[in-house]
Scaffold this motif. Structure first.
Motif, mmCIF file in Angstrom:
data_model
loop_
_atom_site.group_PDB
_atom_site.id
_atom_site.type_symbol
_atom_site.label_atom_id
_atom_site.label_comp_id
_atom_site.label_asym_id
_atom_site.label_seq_id
_atom_site.Cartn_x
_atom_site.Cartn_y
_atom_site.Cartn_z
ATOM 1 N N MET A 138 0.833 -1.189 0.000
ATOM 2 C CA MET A 138 0.000 0.000 0.000
ATOM 3 C C MET A 138 0.876 1.251 0.000
ATOM 4 N N LYS A 139 0.372 2.269 -0.629
ATOM 5 C CA LYS A 139 1.095 3.529 -0.780
ATOM 6 C C LYS A 139 0.864 4.488 0.370
ATOM 7 N N LYS A 140 1.891 5.306 0.614
ATOM 8 C CA LYS A 140 1.775 6.465 1.501
ATOM 9 C C LYS A 140 2.137 7.677 0.662
ATOM 10 N N LEU A 141 1.228 8.655 0.595
ATOM 11 C CA LEU A 141 1.459 9.847 -0.209
ATOM 12 C C LEU A 141 1.688 11.049 0.704
ATOM 13 N N TYR A 142 2.753 11.795 0.421
ATOM 14 C CA TYR A 142 3.097 13.004 1.178
ATOM 15 C C TYR A 142 2.864 14.197 0.261
ATOM 16 N N VAL A 143 1.803 14.959 0.529
ATOM 17 C CA VAL A 143 1.366 16.027 -0.367
ATOM 18 C C VAL A 143 1.784 17.379 0.217
ATOM 19 N N ASP A 144 2.869 17.926 -0.333
ATOM 20 C CA ASP A 144 3.418 19.192 0.177
ATOM 21 C C ASP A 144 4.403 19.728 -0.851
ATOM 22 N N THR A 152 -2.176 5.679 3.405
ATOM 23 C CA THR A 152 -2.071 6.897 4.198
ATOM 24 C C THR A 152 -1.745 8.079 3.293
ATOM 25 N N ILE A 153 -2.348 9.240 3.605
ATOM 26 C CA ILE A 153 -2.007 10.472 2.895
ATOM 27 C C ILE A 153 -1.768 11.553 3.939
ATOM 28 N N SER A 154 -0.650 12.244 3.799
ATOM 29 C CA SER A 154 -0.339 13.374 4.669
ATOM 30 C C SER A 154 -0.421 14.649 3.830
ATOM 31 N N PHE A 155 -1.322 15.557 4.207
ATOM 32 C CA PHE A 155 -1.611 16.753 3.414
ATOM 33 C C PHE A 155 -1.079 18.034 4.039
ATOM 34 N N GLU A 156 -0.590 18.920 3.200
ATOM 35 C CA GLU A 156 -0.414 20.340 3.488
ATOM 36 C C GLU A 156 -1.475 21.053 2.664
ATOM 37 N N HIS A 157 -1.822 22.251 3.031
ATOM 38 C CA HIS A 157 -2.884 22.965 2.320
ATOM 39 C C HIS A 157 -2.418 23.537 0.984
ATOM 40 N N ASP A 158 -1.341 24.315 0.975
ATOM 41 C CA ASP A 158 -0.904 25.014 -0.238
ATOM 42 C C ASP A 158 0.001 24.141 -1.097
ATOM 43 N N ASN A 208 11.635 6.806 3.298
ATOM 44 C CA ASN A 208 11.552 5.926 2.128
ATOM 45 C C ASN A 208 10.175 5.312 1.919
ATOM 46 N N ASN A 209 9.313 5.387 2.930
ATOM 47 C CA ASN A 209 7.976 4.807 2.812
ATOM 48 C C ASN A 209 6.961 5.763 2.200
ATOM 49 N N TRP A 210 7.359 7.011 1.972
ATOM 50 C CA TRP A 210 6.441 8.034 1.465
ATOM 51 C C TRP A 210 6.770 8.421 0.029
ATOM 52 N N THR A 211 5.732 8.661 -0.771
ATOM 53 C CA THR A 211 5.893 9.188 -2.117
ATOM 54 C C THR A 211 5.594 10.685 -2.070
#
Length: 135
Positions: free
Chosen positions: A1-7, A47-53, A20-23
């Motif tokens: 399963m994927k982990k996405l880091y949105v920032d 899992t997804i970790s979000f920033e707003h901008d 290394n576990n985050w894209t």
């Protein structure tokens, strides 16, 4: 399963030690591509970790897309972290997730996870990471 880091501003290591576990994802366009790929390949997103901008929009736009695609495809809704420094951003994400809950009757519990990692650019500890996970 994927982990996405949105920032688009901070690297993964700013918030997480297991780099290394985050894209890393820096734009709404890139986020949509990863969600579509996870649906098409049936790999899902854990899992997804979000920033707003972001470079070409906001994390809220990403969450709206995720909600629509999750409902359309049946993909399980992932655990959501909000790693914004602004508390009002957390409330926007919470409202969006509440809408998902109302539309699907799936319940989620909101948790917060305080981040106390410091680096040379931090003057004080004032950073919070919030987690939304399935009940």
């Amino acid at each position: 399963m994927k982990k996405l880091y949105v920032d688009s501003n901070r690297p993964v290591q700013y918030n997480y030690q297991d780099v290394n576990n985050w894209t890393p994802i820096q734009s709404v366009t890139e986020f949509k591509k990863h969600i579509d790929e996870a649906i098409n390949l049936r790999t899902g997103v854990d899992t997804i970790s979000f920033e707003h901008d972001l470079k070409d929009g906001t994390g809220i736009q990403c969450l709206e897309y995720l909600i629509d695609k999750s409902m359309e495809s049946g993909m399980p809704f992932p655990r959501i972290y909000i790693h914004s420094e602004m508390p009002q951003v957390y409330l926007k994400f919470e409202n969006m997730c509440d809408q998902y809950t109302r539309r699907t009757n799936k319940q989620y519990v909101l948790e917060d996870r305080k981040s106390t990692r410091l680096n040379s650019s931090h003057l004080v500890i004032s950073y919070a990471v919030f987690c939304l996970k399935k009940k």
